[in-house]
Design an enzyme around this catalytic site. Structure first.
Site, PDB file in Angstrom:
ATOM      1  N   GLU A   4       0.837  -1.200   0.000  1.00  0.00           N
ATOM      2  CA  GLU A   4       0.000   0.000   0.000  1.00  0.00           C
ATOM      3  C   GLU A   4       0.873   1.252   0.000  1.00  0.00           C
ATOM      4  OE1 GLU A   4      -3.599   1.844   2.841  1.00  0.00           O
ATOM      5  OE2 GLU A   4      -2.523   0.022   3.433  1.00  0.00           O
ATOM      6  N   LYS A  38      -9.323   2.553  -2.375  1.00  0.00           N
ATOM      7  CA  LYS A  38      -9.645   1.938  -1.084  1.00  0.00           C
ATOM      8  C   LYS A  38     -11.019   2.387  -0.597  1.00  0.00           C
ATOM      9  CE  LYS A  38      -7.359   1.011   3.362  1.00  0.00           C
ATOM     10  NZ  LYS A  38      -6.141   1.295   4.154  1.00  0.00           N
ATOM     11  N   CYS A  49      -5.571  -3.350   2.038  1.00  0.00           N
ATOM     12  CA  CYS A  49      -5.363  -3.446   3.484  1.00  0.00           C
ATOM     13  C   CYS A  49      -6.647  -3.642   4.279  1.00  0.00           C
ATOM     14  CB  CYS A  49      -4.605  -2.204   3.963  1.00  0.00           C
ATOM     15  SG  CYS A  49      -3.868  -2.393   5.615  1.00  0.00           S
TER      16      CYS A  49
END
Length: 268
Positions: free
Chosen positions: A44, A116, A150
């Site tokens: 990330e 995200k 994540c």
């Protein structure tokens, strides 16, 4: 169908130095290609670093910006697909930033682009806008590949949406911090097993600002085992995404077929 050899780059790179991180990515791609990899996944926000505060806004780039073109050149030069995280500046919405990731194919053409959807902590919520597309997919090596970032993988609904959409390999660039080691050690293999897919989880490592990243990058298989796992330091780990194992495991563990969606209305 042959296995898709997948390399996970566990590194935090150089904080705030995009050129240095592109060089690290290039060197990792060369090593991965020499080991027969078809795909390299970096963590990330790999291109900029994670704990860079207001520099996020300065270093953010459009999805097709100069760094994307540099990664495309790396992919072509070494003949493998490359996935990586970066801060994206939306050129149509001035000032809007996303915690983003993308995969560029071995021919230099973008395959998967993702923003995200579940932002973690005050830092991310301060600088980023959450994405609104939970499932993005592309074909790679005969497999359906999806992507999230994540914290997204810690929501079971997210991964189940990929399973229902037919994802075979879910790529998760991540920046997981201490003391959340339970995620790569337990949650990631369970997500792979309960959804009958492969899950590639590439983490940062070591201290960075106020954060301590734990490493433990993992390629988990549909049998719930870690097919490859890194330690705590800088590392490049490789594992195979085997379509034969995937088919056999899905036949033996028919969770998607045996679901009863009519019972789950209270979840939403």
């Amino acid at each position: 169908m042959p296995a898709l050899r997948t390399a996970l780059l566990q590194s935090s790179g150089e904080l705030g130095d995009v050129a240095a991180n592109l060089k690290i990515l290039d060197e990792a791609a060369a090593r991965a290609a020499a080991a027969g990899a078809d795909l390299l996944l970096a963590p990330e926000l790999f291109l900029t670093g994670y704990a860079i505060g207001a520099d996020i806004a300065r270093l953010a780039e459009p999805v097709d910006g100069p760094s994307a073109r540099a990664v495309a050149a790396i992919a072509v030069r070494h003949g493998l697909a490359v996935g990586y995280g970066y801060p994206e500046r939306d050129t149509e919405q001035h000032g809007v930033l996303y915690n983003a990731a993308q995969v560029i194919g071995a021919d230099g053409v973008p395959l998967v682009r993702y923003r995200k959807t579940h932002l973690f902590g005050d830092f991310e919520r301060k600088w980023f806008t959450p994405g609104d597309r939970p499932v993005v997919q592309a074909e790679l090596g005969g497999l359906t590949v999806g992507m999230m970032i994540c914290y997204d993988v810690e929501f079971p609904e997210n991964v189940r949406a990929h399973a229902l959409a037919g994802t075979d390999l879910l790529l998760v660039p991540t920046a997981l911090m201490h003391p959340a080691e339970v995620v790569p050690l337990s949650v990631v293999p369970v997500r792979a097993f309960e959804n009958q897919l492969y899950l590639a989880y590439a983490n940062r490592t070591g201290p960075e600002g106020d954060f301590e990243f734990v490493g433990l990058s993992t390629l988990a298989g549909p049998d719930g085992t870690a097919r490859a796992r890194a330690g705590r330091g800088e590392e490049l780990v490789l594992g195979d995404v085997d379509p034969a194992l995937l088919a056999a495991s899905r036949a033996e563990n028919p969770y998607l077929r045996d679901r009863r969606p009519g019972l789950y209305g209270s979840l939403v």
